[in-house]
Design an enzyme around this catalytic site. Sequence first.
Site, PDB file in Angstrom:
ATOM      1  N   GLY A  30       1.049  -0.850   0.023  1.00 52.52           N
ATOM      2  CA  GLY A  30      -0.062   0.289  -0.061  1.00 52.52           C
ATOM      3  C   GLY A  30       0.994   1.157   0.271  1.00 52.52           C
ATOM      4  O   GLY A  30       0.493   2.349  -0.955  1.00 52.52           O
ATOM      5  N   ASP A 140       8.763   5.789   9.645  1.00 55.82           N
ATOM      6  CA  ASP A 140       8.693   4.363  10.770  1.00 55.82           C
ATOM      7  C   ASP A 140       9.411   4.193  11.883  1.00 55.82           C
ATOM      8  O   ASP A 140      11.244   4.821  11.916  1.00 55.82           O
ATOM      9  CB  ASP A 140       7.929   3.211  10.029  1.00 55.82           C
ATOM     10  CG  ASP A 140       7.151   2.590  10.823  1.00 55.82           C
ATOM     11  OD1 ASP A 140       6.614   2.873  11.597  1.00 55.82           O
ATOM     12  OD2 ASP A 140       6.919   0.869  10.221  1.00 55.82           O
ATOM     13  N   ASP A 497      12.762  44.917  29.975  1.00 56.64           N
ATOM     14  CA  ASP A 497      11.794  43.831  30.584  1.00 56.64           C
ATOM     15  C   ASP A 497      13.270  42.840  31.302  1.00 56.64           C
ATOM     16  O   ASP A 497      13.831  43.495  31.347  1.00 56.64           O
ATOM     17  CB  ASP A 497      11.170  43.112  29.800  1.00 56.64           C
ATOM     18  CG  ASP A 497      10.580  41.583  30.753  1.00 56.64           C
ATOM     19  OD1 ASP A 497      10.003  41.869  31.750  1.00 56.64           O
ATOM     20  OD2 ASP A 497      10.435  40.085  30.460  1.00 56.64           O
TER      21      ASP A 497
END
Length: 723
Positions: A30, A140, A497
């Site tokens: 497939g 995989d 900051d």
Amino acid sequence: MPKTIIISNRLPIKVQRTEEGLTYETSEGGLATGLGSIYKQDDNIWIGWPGTFFNDEAEQQQVTQDLAEQSMHPVFLTEAEIRDFYEGFSNETLWPTFHYFSQYAVYDDAFWEAYQRVNQKFCTAVMERAEPGDTIWVHDYQLLLLPSLIREQIQESTIGFFQHIPFPSFEVFRMLPWRKQILEGMLGADLIGFHTYDDVRHFLSSVSRIVGLSNSQGFIDNGYRTIMVDAFPMGIDDKKYSELAKAPDTKAKMEEYRQALTGQKIVLSIDRLDYSKGIPQRLQAFELFLKENPEFHGKVTLFMLVVPSRDQVDMYRQLKENIDELVGRINSSFRTITWNPIQYFYRSFPIEELSALYSIADIALVTPMRDGMNLVCKEFIASKLDKTGVLILSEMAGASRELADAVLINPNDLGQMVQSLREALEMPEEEQKIRMKHMQDIVQRYNIHHWVDIFMNRLEYIKLKQASMATEYLSAEERDLLLSSFQKAKQRLLFLDYDGTLTSFTKDPKKAIPDEELLSTLECLAQDSKTRVVIVSGRDRNTLQNWLGHLPVDFIAEHGVWFKERNGEWEMPQSLSDAWKDEIRPILELHVSRTPGSFVEEKDFSLVWHYRKVDPVLAALRARELSNYLLFIASNINLQVMEGDKIVEVKNSEINKGIGSTRWMNQHPHDFILCIGDDRTDEDMFRVMPEEAFTIKVGNERSLARFNLDNAKQVRKLLKSLC
Ligand code: GDG
């Protein structure tokens, strides 16, 4: 032209040495069909092991040349590599762990070494071919480290990764000694795909707990890139199976089987020999079914195909013996002269015969203990031209998430399997057809081509998203421009900051005390009469006063509640009320009682729930719960709720760093502005800055700032260069 590179452990081809020389037989699997539309086009290629050992260099050259004609590129592996990397780490460590059979997992350093080496070997093969701009799709569990190895070589590459087997729960995955390296390997990809949403969930939770990276709806920000994790349930080439079912060869086989099994209902089972497939449990269920349902004797045959696999390995040999024994026992107990309850085959069949079996089977019995997806059940569905037939499917197979019209079973529940066999054998044809139609619609729509298209589409999407979020890195050129503008300017404003910008984050916020280097840099900057340094912080004024009050700097404290000009007094220009705190404080305290490791910080006009020491998964859950609850209350009492870095903060809605810094810009004429911050509250500052201001975001997240720097160390280096 950019190309696509597919990489999997095996190439979709079988190479064999015959007397006439080398022969090549392409795979009909497939994946090969689905990816055929990609790798055979233009300059695209598929890289992988050809499946045969070639130690002779001349032969290797020959194979490489022959495969190049078919858009393939071989990675030659030695017998030792296949033993330790493939049979060893991949199949004896990862396979059992990922299928929840940790008791079978082998933890062997030599296997792990080989796994790393072979992944590196694949990377080298990719590098021989890859160019910047190429799209790379890794497949995989044999190649989990490859995405990061490629990323190290080509930073900007587009990398997709798909895992065909399940991803286990964190509790199981954490048992692997190499769990962190494995996750970091996978995180080299831009898109990480699994078959099911559960796999996605498990992966995200492992990343959060083991690597320490949280996610927002499947998007992980690793500081450099946003990585997308999503479910892509793989489909089959449905047309191939429906066409095969009509082919004359198949029809002839069907006739042959029908004659041999006249009057029988056929229950079909097809698997590779593997403990994850639940073959002994299936046989036990069938045995119990025969015991409990004598009226079906002589009327049902279990047609069981087991495809040989790894039967040299002890575990698999034992499994094979167990199956042989069970089949022998069942057949000898129940058979008659004219009926054999189980037709058992230990070999593989040509695809036409497989198709004939799918076509004539009344029931497909697909009962794995664990399966990433399971394509056999989809092939059965696609082969059912007349729409009769029932699928009994394990809920442990990925396919069960899509095929809700199957008869779903738990493969550990023998009683349920027996019951489902009866139900399937007695199911009225009308119901069979309704269910089969629904399942065929799914198998047809979400076929293999759809799977490939949607994966590629998402990969493209995440690259665009990354590009849209990227703030330009402060390059050497821009830095020079900043420096020369600074030098030319006569009235400079520096909005800085504090936490995460001038100092790195510490586990305990009280420990972020300024060090000598920072104090001297700020002092040096602020002593210049042309420069006004404004510390813009969410911290309370007392802390700022204690830490930095002796310097000639200005302050905007508590996000803009308190102001102080150098050498001036603290003032609060707006009349603010803190009466709301009595209502909100108990809610935060309750959250602390329920969440070990968290604590409340109280400032004059805000309350903050800190959770940086809390278990990250629990913390994310509790933070969301708290913000949702607070947002509901806040809208009625004029408060704002902000989720910052490991904090949830509630404060008066008229306060933010943007309003505070605007006041400074209005009161102090200026011809140069530098504004640096790292978290969400600093975005309010960036928003109000004039276009020509040098705005810098520390870190790599989406920002309104023009530039970014990686960390506080780089900020300090920049500030020092201004002294
Ligand atoms: C992984 C995951 C996931 C079987 N016997 C014969 C034969 N087959 C073919 C079937 C089917 C394929 O083999 C098996 O597919 P599965 O999906 O069951 O499993 P795998 O491909 O081993 O493994 C799995 C899959 O990847 C895809 O992501 O679904 O969960 O473990 O196509 O038809 N083919 C022929 N003769 C046989 O005897 N010709």
